[in-house]
Write a protein that holds these residues in place. Structure first.
Motif, mmCIF file in Angstrom:
data_model
loop_
_atom_site.group_PDB
_atom_site.id
_atom_site.type_symbol
_atom_site.label_atom_id
_atom_site.label_comp_id
_atom_site.label_asym_id
_atom_site.label_seq_id
_atom_site.Cartn_x
_atom_site.Cartn_y
_atom_site.Cartn_z
ATOM 1 N N ASP A 29 48.851 -20.650 1.772
ATOM 2 C CA ASP A 29 48.207 -19.343 1.894
ATOM 3 C C ASP A 29 49.273 -18.280 1.647
ATOM 4 O O ASP A 29 49.956 -17.827 2.564
ATOM 5 C CB ASP A 29 47.596 -19.180 3.288
ATOM 6 N N THR A 31 49.128 -15.195 0.878
ATOM 7 C CA THR A 31 48.935 -13.889 1.509
ATOM 8 C C THR A 31 49.587 -13.857 2.886
ATOM 9 O O THR A 31 50.311 -12.914 3.230
ATOM 10 C CB THR A 31 47.443 -13.558 1.619
ATOM 11 N N VAL A 32 49.352 -14.906 3.668
ATOM 12 C CA VAL A 32 49.923 -14.998 5.010
ATOM 13 C C VAL A 32 51.437 -15.162 4.940
ATOM 14 O O VAL A 32 52.195 -14.462 5.622
ATOM 15 C CB VAL A 32 49.291 -16.159 5.796
ATOM 16 N N ALA A 36 54.284 -12.446 6.192
ATOM 17 C CA ALA A 36 55.202 -12.831 7.260
ATOM 18 C C ALA A 36 56.654 -12.709 6.795
ATOM 19 O O ALA A 36 57.519 -12.222 7.536
ATOM 20 C CB ALA A 36 54.908 -14.254 7.721
ATOM 21 N N ASP A 263 52.571 -13.382 13.276
ATOM 22 C CA ASP A 263 52.377 -13.305 11.829
ATOM 23 C C ASP A 263 52.033 -14.640 11.199
ATOM 24 O O ASP A 263 51.516 -14.687 10.074
ATOM 25 C CB ASP A 263 53.626 -12.743 11.146
ATOM 26 N N LEU A 264 52.319 -15.734 11.910
ATOM 27 C CA LEU A 264 52.027 -17.060 11.362
ATOM 28 C C LEU A 264 50.984 -17.795 12.196
ATOM 29 O O LEU A 264 50.907 -19.032 12.145
ATOM 30 C CB LEU A 264 53.311 -17.894 11.289
ATOM 31 N N TRP A 267 49.226 -21.218 11.191
ATOM 32 C CA TRP A 267 50.030 -22.022 10.277
ATOM 33 C C TRP A 267 50.623 -23.223 11.010
ATOM 34 O O TRP A 267 51.060 -23.110 12.151
ATOM 35 C CB TRP A 267 51.161 -21.186 9.684
#
Length: 281
Positions: A29, A31-32, A36, A263-264, A267
Motif C-alpha cells: 500500500d 499511499t500508506v 509514513a 501512521d502504520l 500494517w
C-alpha cells in the motif's frame, strides 16, 4: 563454421514472453508507506567513509535512507534479516520480478527458502533518470560488487578496499564473526546510485558517471527487521574505473527514520514464503 538457418530472421523476430508476470504479485500500500516515510523522523545516522563500509540495524516499520553527502558516490548494499544471516537480499529474483534497475514501488526480495519482501522503495530522488540512450539506468540489480578475486584474476594485484572486502569487514564487525565466516554471507548487491546497463553490440556490463549529487537519496521501508551493510565504492561515481585508489570518492550516509505513531496502523510484516519445501518427495 557458423551454420545460419534459412529462417534465422524469423527466429529472431519471435515475440518475447515475460518470464515472471507480476499481475498477481502482492502489492504494498504505497499511499500508506509513502505518507509514513514522509513524516518519519531521523533517529540514527551512520556515515560510511569513502572506500569503506558500515552497518546499521533497521527495525521493521522503519525507513532506511541512503544519501550522498559531499559528492557523487555509488554504494553497494547488502541486506540481511537482522536475526538470521541466512535470509539475505536476492538480487537475481528481484531482477526477475522488477527488472534490471529498481525505483519507487519496487521491492527487494529475500533468498530461498524465505522469498519475501525485505524492503520496499518508497522514495527515490533519481527516479527522473529513467533509461538513457545507451540503455543505462540507476540502482541496478545486475552487477555483483567489485572484489579482490576478480582484481587478482584480471590485474594480478591484491586490492583490499573493494566493495566485497569492505562489506566483509563491516559484517564481521556488526555480527561479531571471524572474517572467513562473514565473507560467506556477503552477497550480490543493490548498486545504489550506480548507472549501468549492457552494451548492445557485445552485451557487456557497462557503467557510466552516476547522476547522483549531494542531497540525493533513496528511502527503503523495512518490511522486516534488517541489518543493512553499505560500502562506499572505491570507484566513486563509477565514471571511469573501480577497485583502485584513482577515483575521487565521497562518504555516504545511512539514516534510520521512524514513522509517527499511528501512521502504520494495520500494517504487518510479511510472513516467509508459504511453499511447503517438500520438493516433490
Amino acid at each position: 563454421m557458423m551454420n545460419i538457418p534459412d529462417d534465422a530472421d524469423a527466429r529472431r523476430a519471435v515475440t518475447p514472453v515475460i518470464c515472471y508476470p507480476t499481475d498477481s504479485l502482492p502489492r504494498p500500500d504505497m499511499t500508506v508507506l509513502q505518507a509514513a516515510a514522509a513524516a518519519a523522523q531521523g533517529v540514527e545516522r551512520v556515515v560510511v567513509a569513502p572506500r569503506d563500509a558500515a552497518a546499521i540495524r533497521v527495525p521493521a516499520g522503519s525507513v532506511l535512507r541512503i544519501s550522498a553527502l559531499d559528492g557523487p558516490q555509488v554504494g553497494d548494499l547488502n541486506l540481511f534479516a537482522a536475526d538470521n544471516l541466512d535470509e539475505r537480499f536476492y538480487s537475481g529474483k528481484t531482477r526477475a520480478l522488477h527488472g534490471t534497475h529498481v525505483t519507487t514501488g519496487d521491492r527487494l526480495w529475500s533468498s530461498f527458502p524465505y522469498l519475501r519482501p525485505m524492503a520496499t522503495i518508497v522514495a527515490d530522488t533519481l527516479g527522473w533518470y529513467g533509461i538513457d540512450q545507451f540503455g543505462g539506468s540507476v540502482h541496478d540489480v545486475i552487477g555483483t560488487r567489485c572484489d579482490p578475486y576478480t582484481g587478482r584474476l584480471l590485474a594480478g594485484v591484491d586490492y583490499h578496499q573493494c566493495c566485497h572486502s569492505n562489506l566483509t569487514r563491516a559484517l564481521a564487525d556488526a555480527a561479531q564473526l571471524p572474517l572467513a565466516q562473514a565473507e560467506r554471507h556477503v552477497h550480490d548487491v543493490l548498486n545504489v546510485f550506480m548507472c549501468t546497463g549492457f552494451t548492445r553490440d557485445t552485451g557487456q556490463y557497462f557503467m557510466k558517471a552516476s547522476p547522483v549529487r549531494p542531497g540525493d537519496y533513496i528511502d527503503l521501508f523495512a518490511e522486516i527487521d534488517l541489518l543493512a551493510v553499505l560500502s562506499a565504492c572505491p570507484g566513486g561515481d563509477c565514471s571511469a574505473e573501480h577497485s583502485s585508489d584513482t577515483a575521487a570518492c565521497y562518504p555516504l550516509v545511512m539514516e534510520r527514520r521512524v514513522p509517527q505513531a499511528g501512521d502504520l496502523d494495520g500494517w504487518v510484516p510479511p510472513a516467509v514464503n508459504a511453499y511447503d519445501r517438500s520438493h516433490g518427495r
